[in-house]
Scaffold this motif. Structure first.
Motif, PDB file in Angstrom:
ATOM      1  N   TYR A   1       0.865  -1.191   0.000  1.00 29.36           N
ATOM      2  CA  TYR A   1       0.000   0.000   0.000  1.00 29.36           C
ATOM      3  C   TYR A   1       0.889   1.223   0.000  1.00 29.36           C
ATOM      4  CZ  TYR A   1      -2.826   3.836   1.834  1.00 29.36           C
ATOM      5  OH  TYR A   1      -3.442   5.058   2.015  1.00 29.36           O
TER       6      TYR A   1
ATOM      7  N   LEU B   1       6.765  -1.432  -3.601  1.00 26.56           N
ATOM      8  CA  LEU B   1       5.726  -1.754  -4.566  1.00 26.56           C
ATOM      9  C   LEU B   1       6.184  -2.799  -5.579  1.00 26.56           C
ATOM     10  CD1 LEU B   1       4.010   1.679  -5.293  1.00 26.56           C
ATOM     11  CD2 LEU B   1       3.419  -0.064  -3.610  1.00 26.56           C
ATOM     12  N   ASN B   2       7.445  -2.732  -5.987  1.00 31.78           N
ATOM     13  CA  ASN B   2       7.941  -3.733  -6.931  1.00 31.78           C
ATOM     14  C   ASN B   2       8.035  -5.120  -6.306  1.00 31.78           C
ATOM     15  OD1 ASN B   2       8.838  -2.807  -9.776  1.00 31.78           O
ATOM     16  ND2 ASN B   2       9.460  -1.100  -8.470  1.00 31.78           N
TER      17      ASN B   2
ATOM     18  N   CYS C   1      -1.346  -5.241  -4.626  1.00 29.34           N
ATOM     19  CA  CYS C   1      -1.429  -3.911  -4.028  1.00 29.34           C
ATOM     20  C   CYS C   1      -2.886  -3.586  -3.695  1.00 29.34           C
ATOM     21  CB  CYS C   1      -0.859  -2.852  -4.971  1.00 29.34           C
ATOM     22  SG  CYS C   1       0.949  -2.896  -5.096  1.00 29.34           S
TER      23      CYS C   1
ATOM     24  N   ASN D   1      -6.017  -0.733  -2.233  1.00 31.02           N
ATOM     25  CA  ASN D   1      -6.520   0.618  -2.002  1.00 31.02           C
ATOM     26  C   ASN D   1      -7.759   0.490  -1.121  1.00 31.02           C
ATOM     27  OD1 ASN D   1      -7.206   3.335  -2.093  1.00 31.02           O
ATOM     28  ND2 ASN D   1      -8.441   3.067  -3.936  1.00 31.02           N
TER      29      ASN D   1
ATOM     30  N   LYS E   1      -2.603   6.454  -6.367  1.00 31.21           N
ATOM     31  CA  LYS E   1      -2.003   5.164  -6.058  1.00 31.21           C
ATOM     32  C   LYS E   1      -2.467   4.066  -7.019  1.00 31.21           C
ATOM     33  CE  LYS E   1      -3.851   5.162  -1.832  1.00 31.21           C
ATOM     34  NZ  LYS E   1      -5.013   6.080  -1.839  1.00 31.21           N
TER      35      LYS E   1
ATOM     36  N   GLU F   1      -0.433   4.279 -10.090  1.00 31.41           N
ATOM     37  CA  GLU F   1       0.952   3.918  -9.777  1.00 31.41           C
ATOM     38  C   GLU F   1       1.091   2.401  -9.674  1.00 31.41           C
ATOM     39  OE1 GLU F   1       1.887   6.157  -6.280  1.00 31.41           O
ATOM     40  OE2 GLU F   1       2.227   8.017  -7.401  1.00 31.41           O
ATOM     41  N   TYR F   2       0.133   1.746  -9.036  1.00 27.35           N
ATOM     42  CA  TYR F   2       0.151   0.281  -8.994  1.00 27.35           C
ATOM     43  C   TYR F   2       0.114  -0.298 -10.409  1.00 27.35           C
ATOM     44  CZ  TYR F   2      -1.467   0.835  -4.076  1.00 27.35           C
ATOM     45  OH  TYR F   2      -1.611   1.175  -2.750  1.00 27.35           O
TER      46      TYR F   2
ATOM     47  N   LYS G   1       1.049  -4.213 -11.153  1.00 25.55           N
ATOM     48  CA  LYS G   1       0.563  -4.884  -9.956  1.00 25.55           C
ATOM     49  C   LYS G   1      -0.960  -5.088 -10.002  1.00 25.55           C
ATOM     50  CE  LYS G   1       4.601  -5.167  -8.321  1.00 25.55           C
ATOM     51  NZ  LYS G   1       5.261  -6.495  -8.189  1.00 25.55           N
TER      52      LYS G   1
ATOM     53  N   ILE H   1      -4.588  -5.379  -8.286  1.00 29.75           N
ATOM     54  CA  ILE H   1      -5.099  -4.500  -7.233  1.00 29.75           C
ATOM     55  C   ILE H   1      -6.349  -5.091  -6.610  1.00 29.75           C
ATOM     56  CG2 ILE H   1      -5.975  -2.156  -6.761  1.00 29.75           C
ATOM     57  CD1 ILE H   1      -4.555  -1.377  -9.482  1.00 29.75           C
TER      58      ILE H   1
ATOM     59  N   SER I   1      -8.092  -4.740 -11.456  1.00 26.60           N
ATOM     60  CA  SER I   1      -8.457  -4.784 -10.038  1.00 26.60           C
ATOM     61  C   SER I   1      -9.601  -5.742  -9.786  1.00 26.60           C
ATOM     62  CB  SER I   1      -8.861  -3.382  -9.570  1.00 26.60           C
ATOM     63  OG  SER I   1      -9.218  -3.375  -8.205  1.00 26.60           O
TER      64      SER I   1
ATOM     65  N   GLY J   1      -1.962  -7.644 -13.868  1.00 26.89           N
ATOM     66  CA  GLY J   1      -0.852  -6.695 -13.861  1.00 26.89           C
ATOM     67  C   GLY J   1      -0.498  -6.228 -15.261  1.00 26.89           C
TER      68      GLY J   1
END
Length: 415
Positions: free
Chosen positions: A219, A290-291, A296, A298, A313, A316-317, A322, A324, A340, A369
């Protein structure tokens, strides 16, 4: 002093220092790359204590705030101090370098007082950059629509009435600008907070961040009341204690007024050993976390504020490939789409189930991803938003000389 005819912009921002505020910095560097002289007035912050510095050709003037506000009294003190110092430094910029445009980023919705002053008395242009819907933010923080909520609506409307042009971060914000703020829709431009891939670099994972466990849930964001960190910790407890998943660690990056409370809550829930709170850290440490993350999250609380807001965010993910998990929020779905999974609103147990579902399905994580990364590269990266920012400035300067560079060259110059 600026050369004759050079376009000069003064950006006002109160809630974060520059260049830490990524949206503001992307706007500033894009303007600078396209021939504008840019100055910024902002508060100091951790790692950004200098009262003046020039970075990448942008002049940054900072002031110190007395406190990080909590409660009505705290906000009154913070905003009063911010207005005083911003007005004082605006005069300093005026005499040192000059400006044609004041570009004000909320919160608070009080910067129109400064923009309106220079517009009325000195003929400056005023651009309102609508980052937060403050009436909804007030309701999210205090749970009521009282006199102060109505005051927030009034300040918001006055900000739009003062603005020659406004910028919205998404279509939901534009609708508010037009319907509640009375903004001319032709003068309201949607400029999303697209990430820049030269900053959000895909790096090798750092296994040590998993603290010896198989999986890491990441996060990044503010540790505040409406960010739902308490719901995330409840989800973590369900995963670790109730589901018996001792193979999952949580890495939470960011600072804020609730950071210490969230650390205490993790201890009370018996999961402190499974949660790393980094506080605010440099970009390199953020990128490492994050990597390394497998999933990830929210956990932003489902309310009117978060439902209509685009969260940086999320993109960015996606930029880092990534998958989500987030709650089912309107603008969150607009941004992430198939990158997501969407938990039931404010349901920590369903968020826990969705996290575990992804942790146990590596192929699905990879597909999600890749979808998110491709969406950023092909649709959401800042290079696609920069022309819209310059179009807003074209409107401001429409009665003056043409822009120093054509919009068609923006994507190349902004990278």
């Amino acid at each position: 002093m600026a050369s004759a005819g050079k376009r000069r912009v003064l950006i006002l921002v109160e809630n974060l220092p520059s260049p830490f505020d990524r949206r503001v910095w992307q706007e500033a560097t894009t303007l600078h790359a396209n021939g504008y002289q840019v100055s910024i007035i902002c508060p100091t912050g951790k790692g950004y204590e200098s009262r003046y510095e020039e970075i990448d050709g942008i002049h940054i003037y900072r002031y110190q705030l007395p406190l990080e506000a909590e409660g009505a009294k705290g906000y009154a003190i913070e905003y009063s101090a911010a207005l005083f110092h911003t007005f004082r430094l605006a005069w300093k910029v005026h005499f040192a370098r000059g400006f044609d445009v004041i570009h004000a980023c909320n919160p608070p919705d009080l910067l129109f007082l400064i923009g309106g002053f220079f517009k009325l008395l000195m003929g400056k242009k005023f651009l309102f950059d609508h980052h937060d819907i403050n009436p909804e933010l007030y309701e999210a923080k205090f749970g009521r629509r009282d006199f102060f909520y109505k005051l927030m609506v009034l300040f918001e409307r006055w900000s739009f009435k003062t603005a020659d042009v406004s910028i919205a971060t998404n279509e939901s914000y534009k609708k508010i600008a037009v319907e509640r703020g009375g903004m001319d829709p032709e003068k309201c431009y949607v400029v999303r907070s697209g990430p820049k891939l030269d900053r959000l670099r895909v790096l090798p994972p750092v296994p040590a961040l998993k603290q010896g466990r198989q999986y890491l849930v990441g996060y990044v964001g503010v540790m505040g009341a409406q960010e739902g960190i308490d719901l995330l910790l409840q989800a973590a407890r369900h995963i670790i204690v109730d589901m018996g998943r001792r193979d999952v660690h949580f890495g939470l990056v960011g600072g804020g007024t609730s950071l210490n409370d969230m650390k205490a809550m993790a201890a009370d829930l018996g999961i402190a050993d499974y949660v790393t709170f980094t506080g605010r850290v440099p970009d390199q440490q953020l990128l490492e976390m994050l990597n390394t993350a497998d999933v990830c999250v929210n956990p932003d609380v489902a309310n009117e504020m978060n439902d209509k807001s685009t969260m940086n965010k999320i993109m960015e993910y996606m930029a880092l490939s990534k998958p989500i998990v987030q709650f089912d929020l309107t603008e969150g779905k607009v941004s992430a789409q198939e990158a997501s999974l969407y938990a039931l609103r404010n349901d920590a147990l369903d968020m826990a189930r969705k996290i575990v579902e992804l942790l146990d399905d590596p192929q699905r994580r990879e597909r999600m991803g890749a979808f998110g990364r491709n969406r950023v590269i092909n649709e959401l990266e800042w290079e696609y938003e920069a022309p819209k920012l310059l179009a807003a400035y074209e409107r401001l300067y429409s009665d003056r000389a043409p822009l120093p560079s054509a919009l068609s060259s923006v994507a190349k110059e902004s990278k």
